[in-house]
Design an enzyme around this catalytic site. Structure first.
Site, PDB file in Angstrom:
ATOM      1  N   ASP A  55       0.945  -0.949  -0.105  1.00  0.00           N
ATOM      2  CA  ASP A  55       0.202  -0.054   0.081  1.00  0.00           C
ATOM      3  C   ASP A  55       0.740   1.216   0.344  1.00  0.00           C
ATOM      4  O   ASP A  55       1.760   1.164   0.881  1.00  0.00           O
ATOM      5  CB  ASP A  55      -0.750   0.404   1.399  1.00  0.00           C
ATOM      6  N   PRO A  56       0.547   2.762  -0.421  1.00  0.00           N
ATOM      7  CA  PRO A  56       0.879   4.090  -0.304  1.00  0.00           C
ATOM      8  C   PRO A  56       1.156   3.715   0.594  1.00  0.00           C
ATOM      9  O   PRO A  56       3.032   4.816   1.242  1.00  0.00           O
ATOM     10  CB  PRO A  56      -0.196   4.886  -1.334  1.00  0.00           C
TER      11      PRO A  56
END
Length: 318
Positions: free
Chosen positions: A47-48
């Protein structure tokens, strides 16, 4: 007419330390550009808002991406107790709060140990899993209720395996630092939420950092900034950080064959062999001076069969 390649025929694996706030695809495209590679792929998105180890395969190493995607992973995470958030991490809205019970380290360890072994998980709505062709996060962002979101996510229930789960520290009354070693497909956000429910107060992921993917450890990672500095010195310098393709399968038996046999294998033919059966082997061609990886294969009933071959010209002498 053959499609013209864009970039270099460069083959190998880069161990990237993906920074916070950057998508895995953006990190991949940045590395691909720095190496001017004609082909690149990563081995399981982060995930970012997660950081850490993201192995990036260049060139023919991309044929091993799926193997690494399916491998075990390890993470360091910080669970924040007493809050449940819509996304399961610090980016989401607070949807519930509760008082954190006073528990001793031994009481916490007893709770945490319940999650070691085979565990059923319902993936978080803010994930890339698809339902009817649409990512769950797209459905989640359409403003549906929590009950509707959970009903949809429930359809993707799965069994994962937690190999080990340790409590490393308690930075505050609301925080637990954990290290998780788990099978592919494990959602750390879901694990932390489930631990929070077991404690009785809810929880979300405040930090997430991947430290291991398959055979690769986070101690050998490079940042985008470090790669950019090496790229300024030229491809010869930059290419030195590439790990060889075979590093993706270090435990597989190594089978060496002569150049003539290698030509047959590269044409998709099988070879008779006295080797013992093996589901997966490294295939190597060898002459008097060097060796060259051809790909991977299997041995069954006295026959050596190619399974996945590298599209790299044979560079050995007859």
């Amino acid at each position: 007419m053959a499609k013209r390649k864009k970039g270099r025929d460069v083959h190998g694996i880069v161990l990237l330390n993906k920074p916070l706030g950057v998508s895995s695809n953006h990190a991949l495209q940045t590395v691909k550009r720095l190496f001017n590679a004609n082909k690149a792929g990563h081995t399981g998105a982060l995930d970012p808002e997660a950081s850490g180890l993201l192995p990036i395969c260049l060139g023919e190493a991309t044929k091993f991406s799926q193997l690494l995607l399916e491998s075990d992973k390890s993470y360091q995470t910080r669970a924040y107790l007493g809050e449940v958030r819509s996304t399961g991490d610090s980016e989401g809205e607070v949807i519930r709060t509760a008082e954190v019970p006073a528990l001793s380290d031994s009481q916490l360890a007893d709770i945490i140990n319940r999650f070691i072994g085979d565990v059923e998980q319902v993936p978080p709505m803010f994930s890339a899993l698809k339902l009817d062709g649409k990512p769950l996060y797209e459905l989640a962002r359409k403003g549906m209720s929590e009950a509707e979101a959970k009903a949809i996510a429930e359809k993707k229930r799965r069994v994962i395996k937690i190999h080990s789960l340790t409590l490393d520290a308690r930075p505050s009354d609301h925080e637990l630092d954990l290290t998780v070693h788990c099978s592919k497909g494990t959602y750390i956000r879901t694990l932390v939420e489930d631990i929070g429910d077991a404690i009785g107060c809810g929880a979300y992921v405040a930090k997430l950092h991947r430290i291991q993917t398959g055979p690769y450890q986070g101690t050998d990672m490079l940042t985008l900034e470090q790669l950019a500095e090496l790229a300024e010195q030229g491809f010869e310098t930059l290419d030195q950080v590439l790990l060889p393709i075979e590093s993706a399968v270090p435990g597989w038996p190594k089978v060496e064959i002569c150049v003539e046999e290698a030509k047959r294998i590269l044409n998709g033919q099988s070879l008779r062999t006295s080797l013992e059966d093996a589901a997966s082997v490294q295939l190597w061609a060898a002459d008097s001076a060097r060796q060259q990886l051809l790909g991977v294969g299997q041995v069954s009933d006295g026959v050596l069969k190619p399974v996945r071959l590298l599209n790299i010209p044979l560079q050995l002498a007859d």
